[in-house]
Scaffold this motif. Structure first.
Motif, PDB file in Angstrom:
ATOM      1  N   LYS A 136       0.835  -1.205   0.000  1.00 45.28           N
ATOM      2  CA  LYS A 136       0.000   0.000   0.000  1.00 45.28           C
ATOM      3  C   LYS A 136       0.869   1.254   0.000  1.00 45.28           C
ATOM      4  O   LYS A 136       0.584   2.224  -0.725  1.00 45.28           O
ATOM      5  CB  LYS A 136      -0.909   0.005   1.224  1.00 45.28           C
ATOM      6  N   ALA A 137       1.923   1.265   0.809  1.00 46.70           N
ATOM      7  CA  ALA A 137       2.815   2.429   0.870  1.00 46.70           C
ATOM      8  C   ALA A 137       3.516   2.633  -0.468  1.00 46.70           C
ATOM      9  O   ALA A 137       3.687   3.768  -0.934  1.00 46.70           O
ATOM     10  CB  ALA A 137       3.837   2.246   1.989  1.00 46.70           C
ATOM     11  N   ALA A 138       3.925   1.533  -1.108  1.00 45.13           N
ATOM     12  CA  ALA A 138       4.565   1.640  -2.414  1.00 45.13           C
ATOM     13  C   ALA A 138       3.609   2.228  -3.443  1.00 45.13           C
ATOM     14  O   ALA A 138       4.001   3.073  -4.261  1.00 45.13           O
ATOM     15  CB  ALA A 138       5.043   0.256  -2.874  1.00 45.13           C
ATOM     16  N   HIS A 139       2.341   1.808  -3.397  1.00 44.27           N
ATOM     17  CA  HIS A 139       1.364   2.313  -4.351  1.00 44.27           C
ATOM     18  C   HIS A 139       1.208   3.820  -4.221  1.00 44.27           C
ATOM     19  O   HIS A 139       1.126   4.545  -5.226  1.00 44.27           O
ATOM     20  CB  HIS A 139       0.022   1.609  -4.137  1.00 44.27           C
ATOM     21  N   ALA A 140       1.175   4.314  -2.995  1.00 46.10           N
ATOM     22  CA  ALA A 140       1.066   5.756  -2.775  1.00 46.10           C
ATOM     23  C   ALA A 140       2.346   6.468  -3.213  1.00 46.10           C
ATOM     24  O   ALA A 140       2.300   7.558  -3.806  1.00 46.10           O
ATOM     25  CB  ALA A 140       0.778   6.032  -1.307  1.00 46.10           C
ATOM     26  N   ARG A 141       3.491   5.858  -2.942  1.00 45.12           N
ATOM     27  CA  ARG A 141       4.780   6.492  -3.222  1.00 45.12           C
ATOM     28  C   ARG A 141       5.011   6.676  -4.714  1.00 45.12           C
ATOM     29  O   ARG A 141       5.538   7.708  -5.163  1.00 45.12           O
ATOM     30  CB  ARG A 141       5.891   5.634  -2.605  1.00 45.12           C
ATOM     31  N   ILE A 142       4.650   5.695  -5.508  1.00 43.14           N
ATOM     32  CA  ILE A 142       4.976   5.724  -6.938  1.00 43.14           C
ATOM     33  C   ILE A 142       3.871   6.317  -7.800  1.00 43.14           C
ATOM     34  O   ILE A 142       4.044   6.466  -9.021  1.00 43.14           O
ATOM     35  CB  ILE A 142       5.309   4.306  -7.445  1.00 43.14           C
ATOM     36  N   ALA A 143       2.757   6.705  -7.188  1.00 37.51           N
ATOM     37  CA  ALA A 143       1.562   7.083  -7.952  1.00 37.51           C
ATOM     38  C   ALA A 143       1.817   8.193  -8.967  1.00 37.51           C
ATOM     39  O   ALA A 143       1.232   8.196 -10.047  1.00 37.51           O
ATOM     40  CB  ALA A 143       0.441   7.491  -6.993  1.00 37.51           C
ATOM     41  N   GLY A 144       2.681   9.117  -8.661  1.00 37.23           N
ATOM     42  CA  GLY A 144       2.924  10.220  -9.587  1.00 37.23           C
ATOM     43  C   GLY A 144       3.872   9.887 -10.714  1.00 37.23           C
ATOM     44  O   GLY A 144       4.108  10.729 -11.593  1.00 37.23           O
ATOM     45  N   HIS A 145       4.393   8.664 -10.727  1.00 36.86           N
ATOM     46  CA  HIS A 145       5.423   8.318 -11.705  1.00 36.86           C
ATOM     47  C   HIS A 145       5.071   7.129 -12.589  1.00 36.86           C
ATOM     48  O   HIS A 145       5.765   6.901 -13.598  1.00 36.86           O
ATOM     49  CB  HIS A 145       6.737   8.012 -10.974  1.00 36.86           C
ATOM     50  N   VAL A 146       4.050   6.356 -12.229  1.00 35.84           N
ATOM     51  CA  VAL A 146       3.663   5.197 -13.039  1.00 35.84           C
ATOM     52  C   VAL A 146       2.187   5.300 -13.396  1.00 35.84           C
ATOM     53  O   VAL A 146       1.452   6.118 -12.839  1.00 35.84           O
ATOM     54  CB  VAL A 146       3.938   3.868 -12.306  1.00 35.84           C
ATOM     55  N   ARG A 168       7.470  -0.024 -11.579  1.00 37.94           N
ATOM     56  CA  ARG A 168       6.901   0.084 -10.235  1.00 37.94           C
ATOM     57  C   ARG A 168       7.970  -0.164  -9.174  1.00 37.94           C
ATOM     58  O   ARG A 168       8.131   0.623  -8.230  1.00 37.94           O
ATOM     59  CB  ARG A 168       5.748  -0.914 -10.089  1.00 37.94           C
ATOM     60  N   GLY A 169       8.685  -1.258  -9.307  1.00 37.04           N
ATOM     61  CA  GLY A 169       9.724  -1.567  -8.334  1.00 37.04           C
ATOM     62  C   GLY A 169      10.883  -0.590  -8.378  1.00 37.04           C
ATOM     63  O   GLY A 169      11.464  -0.255  -7.343  1.00 37.04           O
ATOM     64  N   ALA A 170      11.227  -0.129  -9.573  1.00 35.08           N
ATOM     65  CA  ALA A 170      12.337   0.806  -9.702  1.00 35.08           C
ATOM     66  C   ALA A 170      12.031   2.127  -9.009  1.00 35.08           C
ATOM     67  O   ALA A 170      12.846   2.650  -8.234  1.00 35.08           O
ATOM     68  CB  ALA A 170      12.647   1.042 -11.181  1.00 35.08           C
ATOM     69  N   PHE A 171      10.855   2.678  -9.263  1.00 39.64           N
ATOM     70  CA  PHE A 171      10.504   3.947  -8.617  1.00 39.64           C
ATOM     71  C   PHE A 171      10.349   3.774  -7.106  1.00 39.64           C
ATOM     72  O   PHE A 171      10.765   4.641  -6.327  1.00 39.64           O
ATOM     73  CB  PHE A 171       9.229   4.532  -9.220  1.00 39.64           C
ATOM     74  N   ASN A 172       9.762   2.677  -6.674  1.00 41.88           N
ATOM     75  CA  ASN A 172       9.606   2.468  -5.235  1.00 41.88           C
ATOM     76  C   ASN A 172      10.961   2.417  -4.539  1.00 41.88           C
ATOM     77  O   ASN A 172      11.142   2.973  -3.459  1.00 41.88           O
ATOM     78  CB  ASN A 172       8.830   1.180  -4.953  1.00 41.88           C
ATOM     79  N   THR A 173      11.927   1.770  -5.161  1.00 39.49           N
ATOM     80  CA  THR A 173      13.265   1.669  -4.575  1.00 39.49           C
ATOM     81  C   THR A 173      13.965   3.016  -4.539  1.00 39.49           C
ATOM     82  O   THR A 173      14.501   3.432  -3.507  1.00 39.49           O
ATOM     83  CB  THR A 173      14.107   0.660  -5.374  1.00 39.49           C
ATOM     84  N   LEU A 174      13.968   3.722  -5.667  1.00 37.94           N
ATOM     85  CA  LEU A 174      14.708   4.981  -5.730  1.00 37.94           C
ATOM     86  C   LEU A 174      14.070   6.078  -4.890  1.00 37.94           C
ATOM     87  O   LEU A 174      14.775   6.931  -4.330  1.00 37.94           O
ATOM     88  CB  LEU A 174      14.840   5.444  -7.182  1.00 37.94           C
ATOM     89  N   PRO A 234      11.901  -3.850  -1.417  1.00 37.76           N
ATOM     90  CA  PRO A 234      11.322  -2.676  -2.096  1.00 37.76           C
ATOM     91  C   PRO A 234      10.909  -2.970  -3.533  1.00 37.76           C
ATOM     92  O   PRO A 234       9.888  -2.456  -4.011  1.00 37.76           O
ATOM     93  CB  PRO A 234      12.458  -1.643  -2.041  1.00 37.76           C
ATOM     94  N   THR A 235      11.684  -3.797  -4.238  1.00 32.76           N
ATOM     95  CA  THR A 235      11.307  -4.203  -5.594  1.00 32.76           C
ATOM     96  C   THR A 235      10.009  -4.989  -5.567  1.00 32.76           C
ATOM     97  O   THR A 235       9.069  -4.715  -6.325  1.00 32.76           O
ATOM     98  CB  THR A 235      12.426  -5.052  -6.229  1.00 32.76           C
ATOM     99  N   MET A 236       9.932  -5.974  -4.681  1.00 34.29           N
ATOM    100  CA  MET A 236       8.731  -6.803  -4.595  1.00 34.29           C
ATOM    101  C   MET A 236       7.507  -5.984  -4.192  1.00 34.29           C
ATOM    102  O   MET A 236       6.402  -6.208  -4.697  1.00 34.29           O
ATOM    103  CB  MET A 236       8.952  -7.955  -3.617  1.00 34.29           C
ATOM    104  N   ALA A 237       7.693  -5.044  -3.277  1.00 36.78           N
ATOM    105  CA  ALA A 237       6.566  -4.208  -2.856  1.00 36.78           C
ATOM    106  C   ALA A 237       6.039  -3.390  -4.030  1.00 36.78           C
ATOM    107  O   ALA A 237       4.826  -3.256  -4.230  1.00 36.78           O
ATOM    108  CB  ALA A 237       6.983  -3.288  -1.714  1.00 36.78           C
ATOM    109  N   GLY A 238       6.949  -2.823  -4.829  1.00 41.71           N
ATOM    110  CA  GLY A 238       6.516  -2.072  -6.004  1.00 41.71           C
ATOM    111  C   GLY A 238       5.761  -2.947  -6.983  1.00 41.71           C
ATOM    112  O   GLY A 238       4.698  -2.558  -7.496  1.00 41.71           O
ATOM    113  N   GLN A 239       6.295  -4.155  -7.252  1.00 47.02           N
ATOM    114  CA  GLN A 239       5.604  -5.046  -8.188  1.00 47.02           C
ATOM    115  C   GLN A 239       4.259  -5.518  -7.620  1.00 47.02           C
ATOM    116  O   GLN A 239       3.313  -5.789  -8.373  1.00 47.02           O
ATOM    117  CB  GLN A 239       6.464  -6.274  -8.532  1.00 47.02           C
ATOM    118  N   GLY A 240       4.162  -5.608  -6.300  1.00 42.39           N
ATOM    119  CA  GLY A 240       2.910  -6.037  -5.683  1.00 42.39           C
ATOM    120  C   GLY A 240       1.754  -5.088  -5.917  1.00 42.39           C
ATOM    121  O   GLY A 240       0.582  -5.487  -5.797  1.00 42.39           O
ATOM    122  N   THR A 241       2.060  -3.849  -6.283  1.00 43.26           N
ATOM    123  CA  THR A 241       0.982  -2.893  -6.576  1.00 43.26           C
ATOM    124  C   THR A 241       0.173  -3.312  -7.801  1.00 43.26           C
ATOM    125  O   THR A 241      -0.967  -2.871  -7.968  1.00 43.26           O
ATOM    126  CB  THR A 241       1.541  -1.471  -6.776  1.00 43.26           C
TER     127      THR A 241
END
Length: 312
Positions: free
Chosen positions: A8-18, A53-59, A148-155
């Motif tokens: 859930k946190a990853a989904h919010a974090r990357i929302a402006g980029h994916v 998704r995973g790349a943006f969540n990590t960076l 962090p990669t897995m969390a991003g892909q989990g979105t």
């Protein structure tokens, strides 16, 4: 361990980029399979695959050193890390093996990242990347074996569950290193059956589940540049062994046929790895029960168009 809150946190974090990619309800006539499908069109993602998704969540989730980031990839992860780094103003060096497709190499170069091509397979590029990270202090972004990669892909799973009309009983997900399926399976957490699809010639997750832990496998598949991990490694195994329901293996011929049907029925130019999940149905390696609500992930479209043209 990976949690639903991480996703859930990853989904919010990357929302402006994916992109929130659509889920398309397909009738039983589609692909000649005789069953309706809820297909998540992740090939429409920025960079052409879920990897963004995973790349943006990590960076976005870590402090970046002055040396920037580095990544090893068969192609798609490298494109995603290079794109995310360019977007965020971070220096990037990407390592790819010699089997990477010219189309993917060209996309990495277009981002402005430094590119190093060498080694026969993904793990050769990974060794070079890790050596560079140790020497330079660059932040190494693993293609799959990192939470962090897995969390991003989990979105992907989060959106799929929210958007699939009528709900889902089972989803079919292609597996390379296993970061994508681990994130998705952790999100569904037993509410939806998650079935991995691997090429017969690249079966790192199936071998790990059979052995009770990560093991090396030989890799020889038409989808090796995206589904060609030799070993799923420890973090992926820890999540997948708990949350992935089963894995089926598909021949290369079925992957190519799935590519062909994606083009003929939907005009989707999918790469082999992006068509692998559909190949499980094409080859009859997964047979849904009557009334089973099945989702298929179309996860990548960084395809060599000349090769696709010859196929279709």
């Amino acid at each position: 361990m990976l949690t639903a809150d991480d996703i859930k946190a990853a989904h919010a974090r990357i929302a402006g980029h994916v992109r929130r990619t659509p889920t398309l309800a397909l009738g039983p006539e589609t692909f000649g399979l005789g069953l309706p499908l809820a297909m998540k069109l992740e090939y429409l993602q920025v960079t052409g695959t879920f990897k963004a998704r995973g790349a943006f969540n990590t960076l976005l989730g870590a402090a970046m050193p002055a040396a920037g980031v580095c990544a090893a990839s068969g192609g798609n992860h490298g494109i995603a890390v290079a794109h995310a780094a360019a977007t965020l103003g971070i220096r990037a060096r990407i390592f790819v093996p010699e089997i990477s497709s010219p189309a993917k190499i060209a996309r990495i170069r277009e981002t402005g990242a430094e590119l190093v091509v060498g080694g026969a397979r993904y793990f050769d590029a990974l060794a070079a990347c890790e050596a560079y990270a140790a020497e330079s202090g660059a932040y190494s972004v693993h293609a799959y074996n990192a939470f962090p990669t897995m969390a991003g892909q989990g979105t992907v799973g989060l959106e799929w569950e929210e958007d699939a009309v009528g709900g889902l009983d089972t989803v079919l997900v292609a597996v390379g290193g296993g970061g994508l399926i681990s994130g998705i399976a952790r999100w569904f957490d037993g509410r939806v059956k998650v079935v991995g699809v691997e090429p017969e010639g690249s079966r790192a997750l199936a071998a790990a589940l059979a052995a009770g832990g990560p093991v090396d496998v030989d890799v020889n598949s038409v989808a090796a540049d995206s589904l060609g991990a030799r070993n799923v490694l420890e973090h992926v195994y820890a999540v997948a062994s708990r949350h992935v329901d089963s894995v089926v293996l598909v021949p290369d011929e079925a992957i190519l046929e799935a590519q062909r049907r994606l083009w003929l029925h939907l005009r989707v130019a999918a790469e082999p790895g992006g068509a692998a999940a559909l190949a499980a149905l094409v080859a009859g390696r997964y047979r849904p029960a009557p009334g089973e609500r099945v989702g298929v992930l179309a996860c990548g479209a960084n395809v060599d168009l000349a090769g696709l043209a010859a196929l279709v």
